[in-house]
Design a protein around this motif. Structure first.
Motif, PDB file in Angstrom:
ATOM      1  N   LEU A 138       0.953  -1.443   0.046  1.00 52.36           N
ATOM      2  CA  LEU A 138       0.062  -0.064   0.012  1.00 52.36           C
ATOM      3  C   LEU A 138       0.881   1.154   0.046  1.00 52.36           C
ATOM      4  N   PRO A 139       0.524   2.127  -0.749  1.00 53.96           N
ATOM      5  CA  PRO A 139       1.277   3.581  -0.494  1.00 53.96           C
ATOM      6  C   PRO A 139       1.208   4.139   0.825  1.00 53.96           C
ATOM      7  N   PRO A 140       2.499   4.795   1.317  1.00 55.28           N
ATOM      8  CA  PRO A 140       2.747   5.088   2.546  1.00 55.28           C
ATOM      9  C   PRO A 140       1.641   6.048   3.197  1.00 55.28           C
ATOM     10  N   ALA A 141       1.159   7.018   2.088  1.00 54.03           N
ATOM     11  CA  ALA A 141       0.007   7.926   2.729  1.00 54.03           C
ATOM     12  C   ALA A 141      -1.022   6.963   3.088  1.00 54.03           C
ATOM     13  N   SER A 142      -1.515   6.329   2.360  1.00 53.50           N
ATOM     14  CA  SER A 142      -2.650   5.366   2.608  1.00 53.50           C
ATOM     15  C   SER A 142      -2.451   4.511   3.792  1.00 53.50           C
ATOM     16  N   ARG A 143      -1.488   3.958   3.944  1.00 52.27           N
ATOM     17  CA  ARG A 143      -1.249   3.276   5.476  1.00 52.27           C
ATOM     18  C   ARG A 143      -1.315   3.743   6.407  1.00 52.27           C
ATOM     19  N   VAL A 144      -1.173   5.227   6.794  1.00 49.74           N
ATOM     20  CA  VAL A 144      -1.185   6.127   7.858  1.00 49.74           C
ATOM     21  C   VAL A 144      -2.869   6.249   8.074  1.00 49.74           C
ATOM     22  N   ALA A 145      -3.583   6.574   6.810  1.00 52.30           N
ATOM     23  CA  ALA A 145      -4.789   6.829   6.832  1.00 52.30           C
ATOM     24  C   ALA A 145      -5.494   5.645   7.392  1.00 52.30           C
ATOM     25  N   LEU A 146      -5.213   4.506   6.533  1.00 55.34           N
ATOM     26  CA  LEU A 146      -5.977   3.188   6.981  1.00 55.34           C
ATOM     27  C   LEU A 146      -5.741   2.744   8.544  1.00 55.34           C
ATOM     28  N   THR A 147      -4.347   2.906   8.962  1.00 56.65           N
ATOM     29  CA  THR A 147      -4.177   2.839  10.376  1.00 56.65           C
ATOM     30  C   THR A 147      -5.165   3.401  11.415  1.00 56.65           C
ATOM     31  N   LEU A 148      -5.114   4.950  10.964  1.00 55.63           N
ATOM     32  CA  LEU A 148      -5.869   5.794  11.796  1.00 55.63           C
ATOM     33  C   LEU A 148      -7.410   5.436  11.815  1.00 55.63           C
ATOM     34  N   LYS A 149      -7.832   5.013  10.626  1.00 56.97           N
ATOM     35  CA  LYS A 149      -9.264   4.447  10.528  1.00 56.97           C
ATOM     36  C   LYS A 149      -9.529   3.149  11.356  1.00 56.97           C
ATOM     37  N   THR A 150      -8.843   2.207  10.754  1.00 54.64           N
ATOM     38  CA  THR A 150      -9.247   1.003  11.382  1.00 54.64           C
ATOM     39  C   THR A 150      -8.599   0.503  12.738  1.00 54.64           C
ATOM     40  N   VAL A 151      -7.568   1.142  12.894  1.00 52.90           N
ATOM     41  CA  VAL A 151      -6.631   0.726  14.285  1.00 52.90           C
ATOM     42  C   VAL A 151      -7.172   1.513  15.265  1.00 52.90           C
ATOM     43  N   CYS A 152      -7.102   2.763  15.001  1.00 44.74           N
ATOM     44  CA  CYS A 152      -7.255   3.903  16.034  1.00 44.74           C
ATOM     45  C   CYS A 152      -8.589   4.412  16.090  1.00 44.74           C
ATOM     46  N   GLY A 153      -9.542   4.044  15.166  1.00 50.18           N
ATOM     47  CA  GLY A 153     -11.087   4.263  15.078  1.00 50.18           C
ATOM     48  C   GLY A 153     -10.980   6.011  15.100  1.00 50.18           C
TER      49      GLY A 153
ATOM     50  N   ARG B 172      -9.368   2.993  -1.870  1.00 46.65           N
ATOM     51  CA  ARG B 172      -8.140   2.350  -2.895  1.00 46.65           C
ATOM     52  C   ARG B 172      -7.316   1.260  -2.091  1.00 46.65           C
ATOM     53  N   ALA B 173      -7.144   1.630  -0.788  1.00 49.56           N
ATOM     54  CA  ALA B 173      -6.319   0.806   0.110  1.00 49.56           C
ATOM     55  C   ALA B 173      -7.162  -0.497   0.448  1.00 49.56           C
ATOM     56  N   LYS B 174      -8.267  -0.195   0.678  1.00 48.17           N
ATOM     57  CA  LYS B 174      -9.292  -1.589   0.877  1.00 48.17           C
ATOM     58  C   LYS B 174      -9.564  -2.467  -0.306  1.00 48.17           C
ATOM     59  N   ARG B 175      -9.704  -1.770  -1.539  1.00 55.26           N
ATOM     60  CA  ARG B 175      -9.742  -2.511  -2.760  1.00 55.26           C
ATOM     61  C   ARG B 175      -8.387  -3.325  -3.039  1.00 55.26           C
ATOM     62  N   MET B 176      -7.345  -2.553  -2.610  1.00 54.48           N
ATOM     63  CA  MET B 176      -6.071  -3.345  -3.028  1.00 54.48           C
ATOM     64  C   MET B 176      -5.837  -4.384  -1.920  1.00 54.48           C
ATOM     65  N   ILE B 177      -6.329  -4.414  -1.018  1.00 57.23           N
ATOM     66  CA  ILE B 177      -6.259  -5.451   0.003  1.00 57.23           C
ATOM     67  C   ILE B 177      -7.031  -6.633  -0.441  1.00 57.23           C
ATOM     68  N   LYS B 178      -8.145  -6.392  -1.106  1.00 55.25           N
ATOM     69  CA  LYS B 178      -9.391  -7.301  -1.516  1.00 55.25           C
ATOM     70  C   LYS B 178      -8.517  -7.959  -2.759  1.00 55.25           C
ATOM     71  N   ARG B 179      -8.106  -7.127  -3.675  1.00 54.19           N
ATOM     72  CA  ARG B 179      -7.540  -7.672  -5.009  1.00 54.19           C
ATOM     73  C   ARG B 179      -6.302  -8.356  -4.813  1.00 54.19           C
ATOM     74  N   LYS B 180      -5.501  -8.038  -3.947  1.00 55.25           N
ATOM     75  CA  LYS B 180      -4.141  -8.649  -3.950  1.00 55.25           C
ATOM     76  C   LYS B 180      -4.254  -9.860  -2.629  1.00 55.25           C
ATOM     77  N   LYS B 181      -5.536  -9.998  -2.265  1.00 56.68           N
ATOM     78  CA  LYS B 181      -5.635 -11.036  -1.253  1.00 56.68           C
ATOM     79  C   LYS B 181      -4.443 -10.988  -0.154  1.00 56.68           C
ATOM     80  N   LEU B 182      -4.228  -9.689   0.306  1.00 55.62           N
ATOM     81  CA  LEU B 182      -3.214  -9.646   1.344  1.00 55.62           C
ATOM     82  C   LEU B 182      -3.875 -10.463   2.684  1.00 55.62           C
ATOM     83  N   PRO B 183      -3.234 -11.419   3.128  1.00 56.18           N
ATOM     84  CA  PRO B 183      -3.332 -12.333   4.354  1.00 56.18           C
ATOM     85  C   PRO B 183      -3.473 -11.393   5.583  1.00 56.18           C
TER      86      PRO B 183
END
Lengths: 120, 432
Positions: B135-150, B173-184
């Motif tokens: 995942l692109p670095p900027a998406s990592r921070v955003a996704l972490t704030l969303k799903t880990v930090c609420g 996009r990040a969620k879609r990429m996780i789904k498409r690439k089937k990240l475990p």
């Protein structure tokens, strides 16, 4: 002292726009208000009403009509508090800092009529 | 009536700090394990539904005896409802049912005391998938704030100084990429752990920096972000699978930086390290940072976090600005630049060099980065040049660079600081 019913009108969908932290802060405001009211001896109780339910029964020319449930209704009575106060002025005063004034749509205050029982 | 006076008074206690944020993160992690990382959207919906339900009920009834268990139960029921409507997810039902008994702990007692320290493997896996190197670095921070930090989308947008649609799009996009690439959804196997951990640490570091050096808006420090970064790094450093030297090094760095925050701002004005009242530094964080630094030293090789933490430790160790061990700091910057030749590290090295070898040496070393495009809008470059010229007694040059710094994006407190400095040097040069 008289008893007053605070009917809490609200829009049920408004809640979904809040973030987790905002929701928690909001709940805390209600809990704090209730605690203050209880400590001062004003709060008699409160209940939440089941959402999306409700019936209205009335008679019209055709006979008995039953309306509801009301899941599509924009504004509902979410619940109520029962409080004790000297008069309407005090009941208004007490409701004024209930967070529902800001976060719900409005609070309807109705006095429970206990006078006539004594007169009879 | 449901509430008696005594019962209400007893229940009228404070909810645990950030309970909803924390619980959103926990519930999301467990649901993601059960439903699969391809279902992150559904997971988000269920979490939000559960919290909304609490908001609809608790104001009238007061807090439940065990708020965590209440939320989990509602989330589980919502998830079961959704599963029954979906043919692909129906086989997850058993796992969902097991969830409640797992979360209750012994004899159904809430485990409030371990509340903050506890990091489940689910949450750890969640952090790793949010910070996946794919995942692109900027998406990592955003996704972490969303799903880990609420955090909500508007909160993330405010925190990262981005527009809401940009954040929303990054998340989609990040969620879609996780789904498409089937990240475990798993803690990475030992062979991948080091590399995967690097990308987690980078996200935490970014998160902290966003909070520490807010370059626009009014708040100099966004405590929410530094707080989340500190929480994540302390969770990672405490978990046996991720308690690695470089994790402790970053933990040390963040603790030591954060320890100076209380003295860094006064009445909306920046207070420079040189002028900070050192008694206001947070002793607890300094001790915590030093402990982490000790544990970080088990490393075979030093990471950039080790060196940065060591520099921060030099500052905290000095009883006053004048007594700072600038020679040691200079050596550490040299080592750091060898690992990562960042122009920002070079800028900081120049400050140390000016103390060790004199202002002119510092200025000269800045010549090589003065035109670096990465620093074009970075106000600290002209501000540092201005300060060095001021110390060399060249007020006019100093004023010129302070004016240039004011043209860069900066926060309200930073702007006021630069304006104050500019006035000082202008006043001084007109008198001379």
């Amino acid at each position: 002292m008289s008893k007053f019913l605070l009917l809490l009108h609200e829009e049920p969908t408004a809640a979904s726009n809040y973030s987790p932290q905002q929701m928690q802060d909001l709940i805390q405001e209600y809990v704090d208000w209730s605690a203050r009211m209880a400590q001062a001896g004003h709060l008699l109780g409160g209940q939440k009403l089941v959402e999306g339910e409700g019936r209205i029964v009335r008679q019209d020319d055709e006979g008995l009509v039953v309306d509801g449930p009301f899941s599509e209704t924009k504004e509902v009575i979410g619940g109520f508090f029962m409080i004790e106060a000297d008069d309407y002025d005090q009941a208004v005063q007490l409701s004024r800092d209930c967070p529902h004034v800001r976060y719900g749509t409005r609070i309807e205050i109705r006095e429970i009529d206990e006078r006539h029982q004594e007169e009879e | 009536m449901a509430i008696s006076h005594e019962a209400e008074q007893e229940r009228a206690r404070k909810m645990v700090d950030h309970l909803f944020r924390r619980e959103a993160g926990r519930i999301a992690a467990t649901l993601t394990r059960i439903l699969g990382p391809g279902q992150l959207d559904l997971v988000d919906d269920i979490v939000q539904d559960a919290l909304v339900q609490a908001l609809r009920v608790w104001p009238y009834r007061g807090l439940p005896d065990n708020p965590r268990a209440w939320l989990i139960k509602v989330a589980r029921n919502r998830a079961l409802d959704r599963l029954r409507r979906s043919s692909t997810l129906r086989d997850k039902e058993e796992d969902l049912k097991k969830w409640i008994s797992q979360s209750r702990g012994e004899a159904g007692q809430p485990r409030e005391s371990r509340f903050v320290e506890e990091l489940s493997d689910d949450q750890l896996a969640m952090i790793f998938i949010c910070c996946h190197p794919e995942l692109p670095p900027a998406s990592r921070v955003a996704l972490t704030l969303k799903t880990v930090c609420g955090f909500s989308v508007p909160e993330i947008a405010r925190a990262l100084l981005s527009a809401q649609p940009t954040v929303a799009q990054r998340l989609v996009r990040a969620k879609r990429m996780i789904k498409r690439k089937k990240l475990p959804f798993q803690v990475p196997p030992p062979a991948d752990l080091a590399q995967r951990l690097d990308s987690v640490l980078e996200a935490v570091y970014l998160l902290f920096n966003e909070g520490y050096a807010a370059h626009s808006g009014e708040a100099l420090v966004r405590r929410d972000l530094t707080g989340e970064a500190l929480r994540l790094i302390s969770l990672l450093s405490a978990h046996p699978l991720t308690s690695k030297p470089q994790v402790h090094a970053l933990a040390a760095l963040l603790c030591l930086h954060a320890s100076r925050l209380p003295a860094r701002e006064e009445d909306g004005q920046i207070v420079l390290l040189a002028d900070q009242e050192r008694s206001r530094w947070d002793r607890r964080l300094i001790e915590q940072g030093s402990r982490h630094l000790g544990q970080a030293m088990r490393a075979q090789a030093l990471s950039r976090y080790h060196l940065q933490a060591a520099i921060a430790a030099c500052h905290v160790a000095a009883p006053g600005y004048a007594q700072t061990d600038w020679k040691k700091i200079l050596d550490l910057y040299d080592a750091l630049i060898e690992i990562q030749p960042s122009p920002i590290f070079r800028l900081n090295r120049a400050v140390a060099l000016a103390f060790v070898e004199g202002v002119e040496a510092g200025l000269e070393s800045l010549l090589e980065i003065e035109d670096n495009p990465a620093l074009r809008d970075y106000y600290l470059l002209p501000a540092t040049l201005a300060d060095l010229h001021r110390r060399a007694g060249r007020g006019r040059e100093a004023a010129r660079f302070y004016r240039r710094a004011l043209q860069c994006p900066c926060s309200g407190p930073e702007r006021r600081f630069l304006e104050r400095k500019l006035k000082q040097v202008e006043g001084a040069s007109s008198r001379s």
